[in-house]
Scaffold this motif. Sequence first.
Motif, PDB file in Angstrom:
ATOM      1  N   GLU A   1      22.927  51.173  34.261  1.00  0.00           N
ATOM      2  CA  GLU A   1      24.244  51.004  33.655  1.00  0.00           C
ATOM      3  C   GLU A   1      25.331  51.630  34.513  1.00  0.00           C
ATOM      4  O   GLU A   1      26.434  51.087  34.634  1.00  0.00           O
ATOM      5  CB  GLU A   1      24.260  51.623  32.253  1.00  0.00           C
ATOM      6  CG  GLU A   1      23.478  50.834  31.220  1.00  0.00           C
ATOM      7  CD  GLU A   1      23.548  51.479  29.845  1.00  0.00           C
ATOM      8  OE1 GLU A   1      24.394  52.388  29.663  1.00  0.00           O
ATOM      9  OE2 GLU A   1      22.765  51.080  28.959  1.00  0.00           O
TER      10      GLU A   1
ATOM     11  N   LEU B   1      29.129  46.374  28.576  1.00  0.00           N
ATOM     12  CA  LEU B   1      29.055  46.241  30.026  1.00  0.00           C
ATOM     13  C   LEU B   1      28.605  44.832  30.414  1.00  0.00           C
ATOM     14  O   LEU B   1      29.107  44.239  31.374  1.00  0.00           O
ATOM     15  CB  LEU B   1      28.089  47.270  30.606  1.00  0.00           C
ATOM     16  CG  LEU B   1      28.573  48.724  30.622  1.00  0.00           C
ATOM     17  CD1 LEU B   1      27.450  49.662  31.042  1.00  0.00           C
ATOM     18  CD2 LEU B   1      29.780  48.888  31.549  1.00  0.00           C
ATOM     19  N   GLY B   2      27.666  44.285  29.644  1.00  0.00           N
ATOM     20  CA  GLY B   2      27.218  42.915  29.902  1.00  0.00           C
ATOM     21  C   GLY B   2      28.319  41.899  29.696  1.00  0.00           C
ATOM     22  O   GLY B   2      28.451  40.935  30.458  1.00  0.00           O
TER      23      GLY B   2
ATOM     24  N   GLY C   1      27.213  38.736  26.457  1.00  0.00           N
ATOM     25  CA  GLY C   1      27.736  38.384  27.767  1.00  0.00           C
ATOM     26  C   GLY C   1      27.308  37.017  28.282  1.00  0.00           C
ATOM     27  O   GLY C   1      28.141  36.226  28.730  1.00  0.00           O
TER      28      GLY C   1
ATOM     29  N   LEU D   1      26.168  49.391  37.385  1.00  0.00           N
ATOM     30  CA  LEU D   1      26.969  48.265  36.921  1.00  0.00           C
ATOM     31  C   LEU D   1      28.393  48.707  36.626  1.00  0.00           C
ATOM     32  O   LEU D   1      29.362  48.005  36.943  1.00  0.00           O
ATOM     33  CB  LEU D   1      26.332  47.658  35.661  1.00  0.00           C
ATOM     34  CG  LEU D   1      27.110  46.524  34.972  1.00  0.00           C
ATOM     35  CD1 LEU D   1      27.389  45.379  35.943  1.00  0.00           C
ATOM     36  CD2 LEU D   1      26.345  46.028  33.755  1.00  0.00           C
TER      37      LEU D   1
ATOM     38  N   ALA E   1      33.861  38.832  34.281  1.00  0.00           N
ATOM     39  CA  ALA E   1      34.274  38.982  35.686  1.00  0.00           C
ATOM     40  C   ALA E   1      33.760  37.855  36.560  1.00  0.00           C
ATOM     41  O   ALA E   1      34.273  37.632  37.667  1.00  0.00           O
ATOM     42  CB  ALA E   1      33.805  40.325  36.226  1.00  0.00           C
ATOM     43  N   SER E   2      32.740  37.131  36.083  1.00  0.00           N
ATOM     44  CA  SER E   2      32.172  36.032  36.868  1.00  0.00           C
ATOM     45  C   SER E   2      32.775  34.686  36.524  1.00  0.00           C
ATOM     46  O   SER E   2      32.377  33.667  37.079  1.00  0.00           O
ATOM     47  CB  SER E   2      30.652  35.980  36.658  1.00  0.00           C
ATOM     48  OG  SER E   2      30.337  35.634  35.320  1.00  0.00           O
TER      49      SER E   2
ATOM     50  N   GLU F   1      30.447  48.995  39.737  1.00  0.00           N
ATOM     51  CA  GLU F   1      30.770  47.654  40.234  1.00  0.00           C
ATOM     52  C   GLU F   1      31.936  47.044  39.447  1.00  0.00           C
ATOM     53  O   GLU F   1      32.853  46.463  40.015  1.00  0.00           O
ATOM     54  CB  GLU F   1      29.538  46.764  40.134  1.00  0.00           C
ATOM     55  CG  GLU F   1      29.779  45.314  40.543  1.00  0.00           C
ATOM     56  CD  GLU F   1      28.569  44.434  40.300  1.00  0.00           C
ATOM     57  OE1 GLU F   1      28.741  43.209  40.178  1.00  0.00           O
ATOM     58  OE2 GLU F   1      27.439  44.980  40.227  1.00  0.00           O
ATOM     59  N   LEU F   2      31.898  47.235  38.127  1.00  0.00           N
ATOM     60  CA  LEU F   2      32.944  46.673  37.267  1.00  0.00           C
ATOM     61  C   LEU F   2      34.285  47.382  37.463  1.00  0.00           C
ATOM     62  O   LEU F   2      35.340  46.753  37.349  1.00  0.00           O
ATOM     63  CB  LEU F   2      32.516  46.760  35.802  1.00  0.00           C
ATOM     64  CG  LEU F   2      31.338  45.870  35.398  1.00  0.00           C
ATOM     65  CD1 LEU F   2      30.896  46.165  33.989  1.00  0.00           C
ATOM     66  CD2 LEU F   2      31.714  44.387  35.534  1.00  0.00           C
TER      67      LEU F   2
ATOM     68  N   ARG G   1      30.738  42.123  32.615  1.00  0.00           N
ATOM     69  CA  ARG G   1      30.175  41.506  33.820  1.00  0.00           C
ATOM     70  C   ARG G   1      30.290  39.986  33.748  1.00  0.00           C
ATOM     71  O   ARG G   1      30.642  39.343  34.743  1.00  0.00           O
ATOM     72  CB  ARG G   1      28.710  41.914  33.985  1.00  0.00           C
ATOM     73  CG  ARG G   1      28.024  41.227  35.177  1.00  0.00           C
ATOM     74  CD  ARG G   1      26.670  41.816  35.452  1.00  0.00           C
ATOM     75  NE  ARG G   1      25.812  41.779  34.265  1.00  0.00           N
ATOM     76  CZ  ARG G   1      24.596  42.321  34.225  1.00  0.00           C
ATOM     77  NH1 ARG G   1      24.120  42.950  35.290  1.00  0.00           N
ATOM     78  NH2 ARG G   1      23.878  42.238  33.123  1.00  0.00           N
ATOM     79  N   SER G   2      30.012  39.404  32.594  1.00  0.00           N
ATOM     80  CA  SER G   2      30.099  37.948  32.446  1.00  0.00           C
ATOM     81  C   SER G   2      31.536  37.455  32.580  1.00  0.00           C
ATOM     82  O   SER G   2      31.794  36.438  33.217  1.00  0.00           O
ATOM     83  CB  SER G   2      29.524  37.527  31.089  1.00  0.00           C
ATOM     84  OG  SER G   2      28.131  37.760  31.032  1.00  0.00           O
TER      85      SER G   2
END
Length: 242
Positions: free
Chosen positions: A228, A164-165, A128, A231, A171-172, A234-235, A168-169
């Motif tokens: 997890e 998941l990592g 990520g 997270l 999404a940013s 959130e995702l 998250r990356s």
Amino acid sequence: MERNDIIDFDALEKELQAALTADEKYKRENAAKLRAVEQRVASYEEFRGIVLASHLKPLERKDKMGGKRTVPWNCHTIQGRTFQDVATEISLEKTPLQPETSADFYRNWRRHLLSGPERYQTLLQLGGPKLGRLFQTDVGFGLLGELLVALADHVGPADRAGVLGILRSLASTGRFTLNLSLLSQAERESCKGLFQKLQAMGVPRSMKEGLSWEEQGLEEQSGGLQEEERLLQELLELYQVD
């Protein structure tokens, strides 16, 4: 000037060329998006086709059928193969992919990573944080959907935290909401399926086997699994998954 102070002009030139290529690609695709909007295309697939074909150049009179062509009309798909090209392909089979720019990643993703398992393993290997740095400005049109499909098709329980990592990356990254809205229906279904798999993988063993938290211990509840799950929730909102 000391040895450590010597400037590597070859590396600088390659970095500059990669940046220019990425910038040119971004401007070209952005202009294609604007043209597609102005033309009021009838469907998303037509819109997608216009953007993906933005690198193609119109044929000129000298390029007519039967005539001698000295320049390929599609320079992105018709390239002369050199010894260096072959050597690069061989080296890629032996060494992990380590792109330094988004242009490097996109080129290797299209040219060398042709199977789903290869793409999935490459994403896990990069991780990520690295992907987040590569695509800090923009993932690029069409690529987000391909990344999600590769993850959805091959995700396994052991890779849950890593995936998941990655999510998250991604999404940013810049223009994430726009790129998400441009996913095809099939890509949206893959995204939904990916999150369903991730949710199923997070079901505690106590629920699967009918055990209480006391019977199996509190490590699973208070450890990484709980983080997890936060997270994941959130995702689910960021990726607009119902």
